[in-house]
Design a protein around this motif. Sequence first.
Motif, PDB file in Angstrom:
ATOM      1  N   LEU A  98       1.142   2.887  13.752  1.00 22.30           N
ATOM      2  CA  LEU A  98       2.681   3.265  12.898  1.00 22.30           C
ATOM      3  C   LEU A  98       2.132   3.140  11.590  1.00 22.30           C
ATOM      4  O   LEU A  98       2.659   3.840  10.715  1.00 22.30           O
ATOM      5  N   ALA A  99       1.460   2.052  11.006  1.00 26.01           N
ATOM      6  CA  ALA A  99       1.122   1.872   9.513  1.00 26.01           C
ATOM      7  C   ALA A  99       0.387   3.192   9.160  1.00 26.01           C
ATOM      8  O   ALA A  99       0.462   3.703   7.929  1.00 26.01           O
ATOM      9  N   ILE A 100      -0.551   3.733   9.899  1.00 25.73           N
ATOM     10  CA  ILE A 100      -1.430   4.984   9.482  1.00 25.73           C
ATOM     11  C   ILE A 100      -0.271   6.156   9.406  1.00 25.73           C
ATOM     12  O   ILE A 100      -0.413   7.092   8.647  1.00 25.73           O
ATOM     13  N   ASP A 101       0.500   6.249  10.412  1.00 28.99           N
ATOM     14  CA  ASP A 101       1.555   7.462  10.496  1.00 28.99           C
ATOM     15  C   ASP A 101       2.275   7.277   9.305  1.00 28.99           C
ATOM     16  O   ASP A 101       2.464   8.114   8.604  1.00 28.99           O
ATOM     17  N   GLY A 102       2.756   5.956   8.787  1.00 29.82           N
ATOM     18  CA  GLY A 102       3.544   5.680   7.747  1.00 29.82           C
ATOM     19  C   GLY A 102       2.841   6.231   6.343  1.00 29.82           C
ATOM     20  O   GLY A 102       3.497   7.302   5.620  1.00 29.82           O
ATOM     21  N   ILE A 103       1.624   6.167   6.305  1.00 32.37           N
ATOM     22  CA  ILE A 103       0.834   6.351   5.040  1.00 32.37           C
ATOM     23  C   ILE A 103       0.702   8.088   5.054  1.00 32.37           C
ATOM     24  O   ILE A 103       1.022   8.795   4.209  1.00 32.37           O
ATOM     25  N   THR A 104       0.034   8.467   6.131  1.00 33.08           N
ATOM     26  CA  THR A 104      -0.357   9.891   6.085  1.00 33.08           C
ATOM     27  C   THR A 104       0.815  10.692   6.280  1.00 33.08           C
ATOM     28  O   THR A 104       0.790  11.830   5.563  1.00 33.08           O
ATOM     29  N   SER A 105       2.124  10.202   6.447  1.00 33.29           N
ATOM     30  CA  SER A 105       3.166  11.167   6.524  1.00 33.29           C
ATOM     31  C   SER A 105       3.993  11.244   5.297  1.00 33.29           C
ATOM     32  O   SER A 105       4.779  12.264   5.168  1.00 33.29           O
ATOM     33  N   PHE A 106       3.673  10.285   4.404  1.00 36.67           N
ATOM     34  CA  PHE A 106       4.501  10.180   3.377  1.00 36.67           C
ATOM     35  C   PHE A 106       3.600  10.332   1.926  1.00 36.67           C
ATOM     36  O   PHE A 106       3.912  10.080   1.091  1.00 36.67           O
ATOM     37  N   SER A 107       2.308  10.523   2.262  1.00 39.65           N
ATOM     38  CA  SER A 107       1.446  10.391   1.253  1.00 39.65           C
ATOM     39  C   SER A 107       0.148  11.320   1.236  1.00 39.65           C
ATOM     40  O   SER A 107      -0.363  11.125   2.399  1.00 39.65           O
ATOM     41  N   ASN A 108      -0.374  11.725   0.185  1.00 35.86           N
ATOM     42  CA  ASN A 108      -1.697  12.432   0.315  1.00 35.86           C
ATOM     43  C   ASN A 108      -2.737  11.608  -0.444  1.00 35.86           C
ATOM     44  O   ASN A 108      -3.755  11.823  -0.785  1.00 35.86           O
ATOM     45  N   LEU A 109      -2.552  10.376  -0.848  1.00 35.75           N
ATOM     46  CA  LEU A 109      -3.189   9.464  -1.612  1.00 35.75           C
ATOM     47  C   LEU A 109      -4.687   9.297  -1.058  1.00 35.75           C
ATOM     48  O   LEU A 109      -5.757   9.459  -1.888  1.00 35.75           O
ATOM     49  N   PRO A 110      -4.614   8.961   0.309  1.00 29.78           N
ATOM     50  CA  PRO A 110      -6.138   8.700   0.624  1.00 29.78           C
ATOM     51  C   PRO A 110      -6.765  10.043   0.759  1.00 29.78           C
ATOM     52  O   PRO A 110      -8.094   9.954   0.312  1.00 29.78           O
ATOM     53  N   LEU A 111      -6.408  11.287   0.884  1.00 30.04           N
ATOM     54  CA  LEU A 111      -7.178  12.420   0.538  1.00 30.04           C
ATOM     55  C   LEU A 111      -7.700  12.519  -1.016  1.00 30.04           C
ATOM     56  O   LEU A 111      -8.745  12.897  -1.227  1.00 30.04           O
ATOM     57  N   GLU A 142       9.276  16.354  12.675  1.00 30.70           N
ATOM     58  CA  GLU A 142       7.779  16.121  12.844  1.00 30.70           C
ATOM     59  C   GLU A 142       7.723  14.819  14.131  1.00 30.70           C
ATOM     60  O   GLU A 142       8.579  14.279  14.443  1.00 30.70           O
ATOM     61  N   SER A 143       6.462  15.337  14.803  1.00 34.16           N
ATOM     62  CA  SER A 143       6.423  14.326  16.012  1.00 34.16           C
ATOM     63  C   SER A 143       5.611  13.143  15.647  1.00 34.16           C
ATOM     64  O   SER A 143       6.021  12.224  16.365  1.00 34.16           O
ATOM     65  N   GLU A 144       5.051  13.194  14.707  1.00 33.63           N
ATOM     66  CA  GLU A 144       4.295  11.646  14.378  1.00 33.63           C
ATOM     67  C   GLU A 144       5.413  11.078  13.421  1.00 33.63           C
ATOM     68  O   GLU A 144       5.261  11.487  12.180  1.00 33.63           O
ATOM     69  N   ARG A 145       6.343  10.263  13.678  1.00 33.05           N
ATOM     70  CA  ARG A 145       7.514  10.018  13.064  1.00 33.05           C
ATOM     71  C   ARG A 145       7.257   8.720  12.282  1.00 33.05           C
ATOM     72  O   ARG A 145       6.797   7.783  13.054  1.00 33.05           O
ATOM     73  N   TYR A 146       7.711   8.475  11.034  1.00 28.97           N
ATOM     74  CA  TYR A 146       7.875   7.276  10.392  1.00 28.97           C
ATOM     75  C   TYR A 146       9.369   7.068   9.886  1.00 28.97           C
ATOM     76  O   TYR A 146       9.493   7.518   8.707  1.00 28.97           O
ATOM     77  N   THR A 147      10.128   6.705  10.724  1.00 31.91           N
ATOM     78  CA  THR A 147      11.522   6.954  10.417  1.00 31.91           C
ATOM     79  C   THR A 147      11.949   5.986   9.128  1.00 31.91           C
ATOM     80  O   THR A 147      12.932   6.634   8.496  1.00 31.91           O
ATOM     81  N   LYS A 148      11.469   4.855   9.169  1.00 36.57           N
ATOM     82  CA  LYS A 148      11.751   3.880   7.907  1.00 36.57           C
ATOM     83  C   LYS A 148      11.459   4.661   6.691  1.00 36.57           C
ATOM     84  O   LYS A 148      12.227   4.385   5.586  1.00 36.57           O
ATOM     85  N   GLY A 149      10.411   5.512   6.601  1.00 35.60           N
ATOM     86  CA  GLY A 149      10.313   6.370   5.364  1.00 35.60           C
ATOM     87  C   GLY A 149      11.227   7.195   5.379  1.00 35.60           C
ATOM     88  O   GLY A 149      11.834   7.858   4.112  1.00 35.60           O
ATOM     89  N   MET A 150      11.806   8.002   6.454  1.00 35.20           N
ATOM     90  CA  MET A 150      12.647   9.041   6.324  1.00 35.20           C
ATOM     91  C   MET A 150      14.052   8.855   5.650  1.00 35.20           C
ATOM     92  O   MET A 150      14.524   9.300   5.097  1.00 35.20           O
ATOM     93  N   TYR A 151      14.508   7.547   6.133  1.00 29.82           N
ATOM     94  CA  TYR A 151      15.756   7.291   5.528  1.00 29.82           C
ATOM     95  C   TYR A 151      15.681   7.112   3.995  1.00 29.82           C
ATOM     96  O   TYR A 151      16.616   7.493   3.299  1.00 29.82           O
ATOM     97  N   LEU A 189       0.731  -1.194  -0.026  1.00 29.79           N
ATOM     98  CA  LEU A 189      -0.045  -0.155   0.132  1.00 29.79           C
ATOM     99  C   LEU A 189       0.980   1.208  -0.139  1.00 29.79           C
ATOM    100  O   LEU A 189       0.637   2.329  -0.657  1.00 29.79           O
ATOM    101  N   LEU A 190       1.765   1.148   1.014  1.00 35.81           N
ATOM    102  CA  LEU A 190       2.909   2.178   1.076  1.00 35.81           C
ATOM    103  C   LEU A 190       3.521   2.691  -0.213  1.00 35.81           C
ATOM    104  O   LEU A 190       3.666   3.608  -0.878  1.00 35.81           O
ATOM    105  N   GLN A 191       4.013   1.490  -1.078  1.00 39.24           N
ATOM    106  CA  GLN A 191       4.689   1.470  -2.010  1.00 39.24           C
ATOM    107  C   GLN A 191       3.929   2.174  -3.300  1.00 39.24           C
ATOM    108  O   GLN A 191       4.628   3.083  -3.832  1.00 39.24           O
ATOM    109  N   SER A 192       2.403   1.939  -3.390  1.00 32.38           N
ATOM    110  CA  SER A 192       2.046   2.407  -4.202  1.00 32.38           C
ATOM    111  C   SER A 192       1.434   3.815  -3.956  1.00 32.38           C
ATOM    112  O   SER A 192       0.970   4.359  -5.239  1.00 32.38           O
TER     113      SER A 192
END
Length: 312
Positions: A215-228, A174-183, A142-145
Amino acid sequence: MKKISLLIPCYNEEKTLPMLYPELTKLMEKNNQYEWEVMFVNDGSVDGTMDELRRLREKDPRINYVDLSRNFGKEIAMLAGFDYVTGDCMIIIDADLQDPPALIPEMLKYWEEGYEDVYAKRKSRGKESWLRKRLSLMFYKLLQSSSRFDVLQNVGDFRLLDRCCINALRRMRESERYTKGMYCWIGFKKKEVEFDRGDRIAGQSSWNYRQLFSLAIDGITSFSNLPLRISTVIGCLVSLLAFIYMLFVYVKALVWGDPVRGYPSMVMLILFLGGIQLLSLGIIGEYIGRIYNETKNRPDYIVREFNGERVL
Ligand code: UDP
Ligand code: MG
């Protein structure tokens, strides 16, 4: 002499620390061409982790610790670590020896060759339930796409980061962090090494399904506007259909007249649209909640003490 920092976030790890320490000393003795620093971040443990860390520091001045004022979660604990490490590079490992220190010399070799982010990829995931593996796979798909850059699968926080990466990550507050995406987001020259992830040596994994979900929701929302975007698209489609149906009802009423009927279809429509509206509101809410949290501009973590000295 180049300085290497080991960053180890700890939450209730009193049982694993005594087993971890000998492994670390072995590693440091073997690679004594470097200066070593071990940075433990005690993430508000409620067991004897802190006493254990104090004991270790008394024995070995290479050991440092940052004691957070409460449990902030691993992502934030790592950020605290990024702020405190002083090495030319840093290696993040878990306290439970699931990330084998034996892999570190290989990572250092690649770092010496000029790679700035040497990450360890799991060949196997250790003992994890079938459901957890499936869910994790789904999440990565999901995150990939949904985001524009690759978030690597089966890659955790076990990695070596050059000083330039540490500094880049420190700028992301940012305080809601998803570090795996940040790397992945920061870029830099990356190199993969493979390893087999074992099981925890002692204690318990502190992630439950609820935390993983969040964490999954943080991952998606902090790296993608796709849900919107999806809710916009669904909104457009539904409005279009509604318009066509409106014309149909209108013409039908004009031509054939319309005795009152159609209760079931009315209820269906109301429920369907109500559902979509609530869903979209929820999605917007997720983002607004994050905006709210970021605008409060609070410090990301509070430190009680650093190496025995009170900070506040
Ligand atoms: N951890 C932490 N804060 C938390 C939860 C975990 O600092 O709120 C640390 C924990 O001490 C360990 C690492 O993060 O060093 C990985 O945690 P765990 O082994 O529970 O996760 P898993 O290996 O199951 O992903
Ligand atoms: Mg673990």
